[in-house]
Every structure is written in structure tokens, then in C-alpha cells.
Design a protein around this motif. Structure first.
Motif, PDB file in Angstrom:
ATOM      1  N   VAL A  46       3.711   7.731  -2.205  1.00 26.89           N
ATOM      2  CA  VAL A  46       2.420   7.213  -1.705  1.00 26.89           C
ATOM      3  C   VAL A  46       2.082   6.315  -0.922  1.00 26.89           C
ATOM      4  O   VAL A  46       2.856   5.026  -1.068  1.00 26.89           O
ATOM      5  CB  VAL A  46       2.407   7.282  -3.721  1.00 26.89           C
ATOM      6  N   ARG A  47       0.780   6.579  -0.706  1.00 26.13           N
ATOM      7  CA  ARG A  47       0.367   5.250   0.120  1.00 26.13           C
ATOM      8  C   ARG A  47      -1.164   5.697   0.142  1.00 26.13           C
ATOM      9  O   ARG A  47      -1.647   6.791   0.816  1.00 26.13           O
ATOM     10  CB  ARG A  47       0.796   6.409   1.907  1.00 26.13           C
ATOM     11  N   GLU A  48      -1.341   5.250   0.556  1.00 29.91           N
ATOM     12  CA  GLU A  48      -2.799   3.871   0.893  1.00 29.91           C
ATOM     13  C   GLU A  48      -3.621   3.624   2.377  1.00 29.91           C
ATOM     14  O   GLU A  48      -2.816   2.965   2.232  1.00 29.91           O
ATOM     15  CB  GLU A  48      -3.748   3.037  -0.200  1.00 29.91           C
TER      16      GLU A  48
ATOM     17  N   ALA B 267      -4.751   1.073  -9.740  1.00 31.52           N
ATOM     18  CA  ALA B 267      -5.863   0.775  -8.202  1.00 31.52           C
ATOM     19  C   ALA B 267      -6.370  -0.009  -8.815  1.00 31.52           C
ATOM     20  O   ALA B 267      -7.640  -0.150 -10.058  1.00 31.52           O
ATOM     21  CB  ALA B 267      -5.907   1.928  -8.015  1.00 31.52           C
TER      22      ALA B 267
ATOM     23  N   ARG C 230       1.377  -0.881  -0.200  1.00 26.38           N
ATOM     24  CA  ARG C 230       0.129   0.092   0.010  1.00 26.38           C
ATOM     25  C   ARG C 230       0.845   0.986  -0.053  1.00 26.38           C
ATOM     26  O   ARG C 230       0.542   2.271   0.036  1.00 26.38           O
ATOM     27  CB  ARG C 230      -0.767   0.212   1.092  1.00 26.38           C
TER      28      ARG C 230
ATOM     29  N   THR D  93      -9.715   7.312  -2.696  1.00 27.32           N
ATOM     30  CA  THR D  93      -9.467   5.767  -3.042  1.00 27.32           C
ATOM     31  C   THR D  93      -9.707   5.711  -4.801  1.00 27.32           C
ATOM     32  O   THR D  93      -9.512   5.132  -5.956  1.00 27.32           O
ATOM     33  CB  THR D  93      -8.634   4.139  -2.526  1.00 27.32           C
TER      34      THR D  93
ATOM     35  N   CYS E  42      -0.427  11.268  -1.526  1.00 28.97           N
ATOM     36  CA  CYS E  42       1.071  11.808  -2.181  1.00 28.97           C
ATOM     37  C   CYS E  42       1.431  12.442  -1.057  1.00 28.97           C
ATOM     38  O   CYS E  42       0.989  14.074  -1.208  1.00 28.97           O
ATOM     39  CB  CYS E  42       0.412  12.350  -3.448  1.00 28.97           C
TER      40      CYS E  42
ATOM     41  N   VAL F  48      -7.071  -1.702  -3.400  1.00 32.76           N
ATOM     42  CA  VAL F  48      -6.457  -1.110  -2.920  1.00 32.76           C
ATOM     43  C   VAL F  48      -8.215  -0.084  -2.489  1.00 32.76           C
ATOM     44  O   VAL F  48      -8.823   0.801  -2.022  1.00 32.76           O
ATOM     45  CB  VAL F  48      -6.295   0.629  -3.976  1.00 32.76           C
TER      46      VAL F  48
ATOM     47  N   LEU G 142      -5.914   7.979  -1.034  1.00 30.12           N
ATOM     48  CA  LEU G 142      -4.733   8.217  -1.530  1.00 30.12           C
ATOM     49  C   LEU G 142      -3.475   9.366  -1.504  1.00 30.12           C
ATOM     50  O   LEU G 142      -4.484  10.340  -1.289  1.00 30.12           O
ATOM     51  CB  LEU G 142      -4.354   7.589  -2.552  1.00 30.12           C
TER      52      LEU G 142
END
Length: 252
Positions: free
Chosen positions: A102-104, A247, A25, A177, A111, A251, A109
Motif C-alpha cells: 500500500v502506498r499513498e 488515515a 507513506r 486518499t 494497493c 495522508v 492510495l
């Protein structure tokens, strides 16, 4: 996320100063700044800094998956400072790096970009947006001493090095997301396709998805070799990193 990536040194380069790390992720991309030749006060090189900081950022993202990305970056810099306490951590020419994250998490999401490694996002309606930190681009051509004076100052530009407060100057963006179809995280060794060679962000994203990150790097090298001598600013070749993520249901 379905993630593909490439991270290669420039032709003739002695060492790759880019770094990439991906998890289920998150994506981390760093582009170490080539040493200026001025005394750095540090026993370590640019690749050391980029790899240690990249690993530290990955650790923070795993340990604290919901931490705001600026705090992730701040903690990463703090951890790397602790790895070389015998160096002159106040020297403005200490090894440094761009950072793109970048992290979900929890339906969002997130950035972040600091210096010239952008994040490019394609939303489900087909719109493509580049999230950039353009402070370096706004500077006129300068000598290395002038760049040293402007590094990590509000009058100039910010990079990740030894000053944790650089994290506060990072550019961030948050998207749901469910609204994101794909994204890319790239170093300036690949963004030169857009910035120098006439590509659009849409063209780059299409190439990354349909032909893969390695094809984008191949296109960069072809364009670099076609440049007449003396027609380019800086290095003809650079290290090149591109990460493309599609994605998917995992996600959302």
C-alpha cells in the motif's frame, strides 16, 4: 498515517518467514511460501527471499514514490535476482513469497496484492472491502509436484520469486486518499480468522483498530488450538502478520 503492526512466527516455528516494512507513506508485507521439499536450485531459504525482496521493495518505494506498484514489484524482483546469480533462477521451486503493498502518493492510495496476502480497506462511509488475489483459493487440493507445475503460470497462480513478469499478474486497486478511513495489510496467518473461523472483515478491522494487531493474533492462536486434530487443511499454526493504518490529516 498512524500505523501499528505485529509480525510473529507460528508456535514451534524455527524461523519467521513473514516480513513487514512500514514507512511514512507505505506498507510492505510478504509471506514466504513454506518450502515444498522439492529441489529449489537455490542456496537461500524462504526467509532470505522474503526479507531481501521486502527490503528491495522498500528501497524502490523511497527512491521512486510515484512509480506504479506493478513496476515497483517488478523492479524489486529484478534486484533480488541480482543478489543470487549463482542459483538456478529458472527453477519453478525457487523460494517465493506473497506480496502486499500500500502506498499513498499525490492524493491517491494505491494497493497491490499477489497471492494470498490481502489488503482490506475501510472507506469514510464505513464500507469494508477486501482486495484479494484468490487464484490459490480456486485450486483444488494438489500434491507438491502439481503445485510446482502450476506455480507462476496463468493456468495456476502467481507469486514473487525469480520471474519479474509475476508483477504483471498482481491485483491492484486505486482509491482517493480522502475516501479512505483505514486499511489493513495481513498475511494468511491472520486472514484465517475470516476464512476458517467465521469472522467478518468488519469484525477483523474493528479488532485491529480498537484492540490492536496483537489481539488479532491472540484470537488466531486461540482458535487454532481449539481445532480438533485432523480438522484443518495444512498447518495448524502459521506465521502471522497484521498491519493496521488509520488515515489521518497527514495522508489527506
Amino acid at each position: 498515517m498512524q500505523i501499528s503492526s505485529v509480525c510473529v512466527s507460528g508456535p514451534g516455528g524455527a524461523e519467521n518467514e513473514d516480513f513487514v516494512l512500514t514507512g511514512g507513506r507505505f506498507v510492505v508485507v510478504l509471506d514466504g511460501a513454506t518450502a515444498s521439499g522439492l529441489p529449489s536450485g537455490c542456496a537461500h531459504g524462504v526467509s532470505w527471499l522474503a526479507s531481501r525482496l521486502g527490503a528491495a521493495l522498500g528501497g524502490v518505494l523511497v527512491e521512486e514514490p510515484g512509480l506504479p506498484l506493478r513496476e515497483v514489484l517488478r523492479e524489486g524482483i529484478v534486484r533480488v535476482r541480482a543478489l543470487h546469480p549463482g542459483c538456478d533462477l529458472e527453477n519453478p521451486d525457487s523460494p517465493s513469497s506473497t506480496v502486499a503493498l500500500v502506498r499513498e502518493h499525490a492524493g491517491w492510495l494505491d494497493c497491490l496484492t499477489l497471492a494470498d496476502s490481502p489488503v482490506v480497506v475501510e472507506t469514510v462511509d464505513g464500507a469494508v472491502t477486501a482486495i484479494v488475489d484468490d487464484r490459490l483459493d480456486r485450486l483444488p487440493p494438489l500434491g507438491r509436484e502439481a503445485v510446482s507445475r502450476l506455480r507462476n503460470t496463468d493456468a495456476g497462480f502467481w507469486v514473487a520469486s525469480t520471474r519479474p513478469e509475476a508483477a504483471d499478474r498482481a491485483v491492484t486497486r486505486r482509491l482517493r486518499t480522502a475516501e479512505v478511513r483505514s486499511f489493513a495489510v495481513i498475511s494468511d496467518g491472520v486472514t484465517r480468522l475470516v476464512e476458517r473461523f467465521g469472522w467478518t472483515w468488519e469484525q477483523l478491522m474493528e479488532t485491529l483498530e480498537k484492540q490492536g494487531p496483537a489481539e488479532a493474533v491472540r484470537a488466531v492462536r486461540e482458535a487454532e488450538l481449539a481445532m480438533p486434530d485432523g480438522s484443518f487443511r495444512g498447518k495448524r499454526h502459521d506465521d502471522a502478520t497484521a498491519v493496521f493504518a488509520l488515515a489521518g490529516p497527514a495522508v489527506r
